[in-house]
Design a protein around this motif. Structure first.
Motif, PDB file in Angstrom:
ATOM      1  N   LYS A  99      15.336  -0.027 -10.098  1.00 38.23           N
ATOM      2  CA  LYS A  99      14.360  -0.206 -10.673  1.00 38.23           C
ATOM      3  C   LYS A  99      13.421   0.763  -9.573  1.00 38.23           C
ATOM      4  N   LEU A 100      12.880   2.241  -9.764  1.00 39.48           N
ATOM      5  CA  LEU A 100      12.123   2.638  -8.800  1.00 39.48           C
ATOM      6  C   LEU A 100      10.808   2.509  -9.004  1.00 39.48           C
ATOM      7  N   PRO A 101      10.263   2.730  -7.891  1.00 39.48           N
ATOM      8  CA  PRO A 101       8.369   2.409  -7.753  1.00 39.48           C
ATOM      9  C   PRO A 101       7.708   3.568  -8.724  1.00 39.48           C
ATOM     10  N   GLU A 102       6.788   3.064  -8.695  1.00 39.76           N
ATOM     11  CA  GLU A 102       6.337   3.864  -9.974  1.00 39.76           C
ATOM     12  C   GLU A 102       6.334   5.633  -9.530  1.00 39.76           C
ATOM     13  N   ASN A 103       6.093   6.998  -9.679  1.00 40.61           N
ATOM     14  CA  ASN A 103       5.861   8.879  -9.502  1.00 40.61           C
ATOM     15  C   ASN A 103       6.572   8.577  -7.784  1.00 40.61           C
ATOM     16  N   PHE A 104       8.252   8.173  -8.247  1.00 38.20           N
ATOM     17  CA  PHE A 104       9.167   7.998  -6.876  1.00 38.20           C
ATOM     18  C   PHE A 104       9.854   9.489  -7.077  1.00 38.20           C
ATOM     19  N   ASP A 105      10.001  10.157  -7.456  1.00 36.74           N
ATOM     20  CA  ASP A 105      10.334  11.401  -7.779  1.00 36.74           C
ATOM     21  C   ASP A 105       9.229  12.238  -8.093  1.00 36.74           C
ATOM     22  N   ASP A 106       8.005  11.975  -7.653  1.00 36.30           N
ATOM     23  CA  ASP A 106       6.887  12.795  -7.971  1.00 36.30           C
ATOM     24  C   ASP A 106       5.641  12.864  -7.287  1.00 36.30           C
ATOM     25  N   THR A 107       5.890  12.041  -5.991  1.00 39.25           N
ATOM     26  CA  THR A 107       5.216  12.289  -4.808  1.00 39.25           C
ATOM     27  C   THR A 107       5.091  12.620  -3.593  1.00 39.25           C
ATOM     28  N   PRO A 108       4.595  13.710  -2.897  1.00 39.94           N
ATOM     29  CA  PRO A 108       4.565  13.892  -1.621  1.00 39.94           C
ATOM     30  C   PRO A 108       5.257  12.871  -0.651  1.00 39.94           C
ATOM     31  N   ASN A 109       5.779  13.038   0.199  1.00 37.42           N
ATOM     32  CA  ASN A 109       6.528  12.309   1.408  1.00 37.42           C
ATOM     33  C   ASN A 109       5.038  11.919   1.763  1.00 37.42           C
ATOM     34  N   ASP A 110       4.222  12.461   2.906  1.00 34.92           N
ATOM     35  CA  ASP A 110       3.553  11.618   3.791  1.00 34.92           C
ATOM     36  C   ASP A 110       2.341  10.905   2.497  1.00 34.92           C
ATOM     37  N   GLU A 111       2.342  11.292   1.717  1.00 32.26           N
ATOM     38  CA  GLU A 111       1.302  10.169   0.727  1.00 32.26           C
ATOM     39  C   GLU A 111       2.034   9.204  -0.192  1.00 32.26           C
ATOM     40  N   ARG A 112       3.208   8.375  -0.027  1.00 33.31           N
ATOM     41  CA  ARG A 112       3.998   7.372  -0.134  1.00 33.31           C
ATOM     42  C   ARG A 112       3.153   6.077  -0.186  1.00 33.31           C
ATOM     43  N   PRO A 113       3.637   5.603  -1.229  1.00 33.28           N
ATOM     44  CA  PRO A 113       2.415   4.085  -0.716  1.00 33.28           C
ATOM     45  C   PRO A 113       3.494   2.916  -0.283  1.00 33.28           C
ATOM     46  N   ASP A 114       3.025   1.648   0.053  1.00 28.61           N
ATOM     47  CA  ASP A 114       3.858   0.851   0.588  1.00 28.61           C
ATOM     48  C   ASP A 114       5.099   0.452   0.053  1.00 28.61           C
ATOM     49  N   ASN A 115       5.374   0.821  -0.981  1.00 32.27           N
ATOM     50  CA  ASN A 115       6.259  -0.075  -2.437  1.00 32.27           C
ATOM     51  C   ASN A 115       7.252   0.870  -2.061  1.00 32.27           C
ATOM     52  N   HIS A 116       7.100   3.019  -1.308  1.00 29.85           N
ATOM     53  CA  HIS A 116       7.832   3.324  -1.602  1.00 29.85           C
ATOM     54  C   HIS A 116       9.076   2.901  -0.032  1.00 29.85           C
ATOM     55  N   GLN A 117       8.205   2.964   0.587  1.00 26.68           N
ATOM     56  CA  GLN A 117       8.540   2.804   1.786  1.00 26.68           C
ATOM     57  C   GLN A 117      10.045   2.038   2.500  1.00 26.68           C
ATOM     58  N   VAL A 118      10.428   1.085   1.662  1.00 30.93           N
ATOM     59  CA  VAL A 118      11.671   0.165   1.417  1.00 30.93           C
ATOM     60  C   VAL A 118      12.413   1.453   1.210  1.00 30.93           C
ATOM     61  N   TRP A 119      12.351   2.538   0.715  1.00 31.58           N
ATOM     62  CA  TRP A 119      13.815   3.220   0.448  1.00 31.58           C
ATOM     63  C   TRP A 119      14.047   4.486   1.064  1.00 31.58           C
ATOM     64  N   TRP A 120      12.688   4.770   1.984  1.00 33.96           N
ATOM     65  CA  TRP A 120      13.616   5.483   3.067  1.00 33.96           C
ATOM     66  C   TRP A 120      14.807   5.047   3.608  1.00 33.96           C
ATOM     67  N   TYR A 121      16.153   6.882   3.471  1.00 32.41           N
ATOM     68  CA  TYR A 121      17.065   6.752   4.650  1.00 32.41           C
ATOM     69  C   TYR A 121      18.216   5.450   3.680  1.00 32.41           C
ATOM     70  N   ARG A 122      17.770   5.153   2.718  1.00 34.39           N
ATOM     71  CA  ARG A 122      18.771   4.376   1.830  1.00 34.39           C
ATOM     72  C   ARG A 122      18.946   4.908   0.682  1.00 34.39           C
ATOM     73  N   PRO A 123      20.568   5.413   0.320  1.00 32.64           N
ATOM     74  CA  PRO A 123      20.996   5.872  -0.389  1.00 32.64           C
ATOM     75  C   PRO A 123      21.154   4.847  -1.745  1.00 32.64           C
ATOM     76  N   PHE A 124      21.131   5.843  -3.121  1.00 37.11           N
ATOM     77  CA  PHE A 124      21.189   5.115  -4.253  1.00 37.11           C
ATOM     78  C   PHE A 124      21.818   5.689  -5.178  1.00 37.11           C
ATOM     79  N   ILE A 125      22.695   5.072  -6.182  1.00 33.51           N
ATOM     80  CA  ILE A 125      23.219   5.757  -7.786  1.00 33.51           C
ATOM     81  C   ILE A 125      22.507   5.480  -8.470  1.00 33.51           C
TER      82      ILE A 125
END
Length: 217
Positions: A99-125
């Motif tokens: 369950k990805l955070p809201e707007n995960f695939d529609d947010t500029p990388n330099d504007e990502r909120p805290d709840n996106h940060q856990v996903w950096w370099y963490r591949p998922f299927i």
């Protein structure tokens, strides 16, 4: 030195039944000794860990799995709870249909909120299945754009049958396994690493990286 004991709230799969209780115990354990300023809470093998650093105000960090170059990233307490409770379901250390955070695939990388940060370099299927579109659905979809169908119902049925054959040719089980990762390869979304016909192939890609990266000299 007294060790932090979480065995009574840890399940057999390595996750915890109450993430908030884990954080509360860890903070109490840190504060009980002036020489302590952090606590590492283990997760299942291959998933990483959650580290609490307390220097007046608690801070929560996690490391990416399998030695990915992200090292540690700061996360929110809520994300720490999700990790501790197994909110990110893993297969061999790789989240599947998380369950990805809201707007995960529609947010500029330099504007990502805290709840996106856990996903950096963490591949998922992410899994996908063949779902045919009826001519009526096709017509209504085009109507939403102010257009009319270019194909008759008969033509559309033939096209759908051809696409279905192609889908099952590449994905015999009917399931497509897409590997994605927030690695900076795209400026506002996770990067597509590949699509596979089996979960095992997708997991291998998640561990080794995309084929185009491996092909570089």
């Amino acid at each position: 030195m007294t060790e932090l004991n979480l065995n009574d709230i840890r399940d057999g799969d390595g996750y915890y039944r109450d993430g908030l209780e884990v954080l509360s115990r860890a903070l109490t354990w840190i504060r009980a000794d002036d020489a302590r300023d952090e606590c590492e809470i283990p997760l299942p093998d291959g998933v990483g860990s959650v580290v609490i650093i307390h220097a007046g105000i608690p801070a929560y960090w996690t490391d990416a799995p399998d030695g990915k170059p992200s090292s540690f990233h700061e996360i929110t307490a809520g994300s720490a709870v999700d990790l501790l409770e197994g909110g990110l379901k893993q297969f061999d250390g790789v989240p599947v249909d998380p369950k990805l955070p809201e707007n995960f695939d529609d947010t500029p990388n330099d504007e990502r909120p805290d709840n996106h940060q856990v996903w950096w370099y963490r591949p998922f299927i992410v899994t996908d299945r063949w779902e045919p579109e009826t001519w009526e659905q096709y017509r209504d979809r085009l109507a939403g754009y102010g257009s009319e169908p270019d194909h008759s119902p008969e033509e559309w049925a033939q096209m759908q049958a051809q696409q279905e054959r192609g889908w099952y040719e590449h994905f015999p089980s009917g399931v497509r396994y897409d590997v994605r990762c927030l690695d900076g390869g795209a400026w506002d979304r996770s990067t597509w690493w590949g699509s596979f016909g089996t979960l095992e192939e997708a997991i291998q890609c998640a561990h080794s990286g995309p084929a185009y990266r491996q092909a570089r000299p």
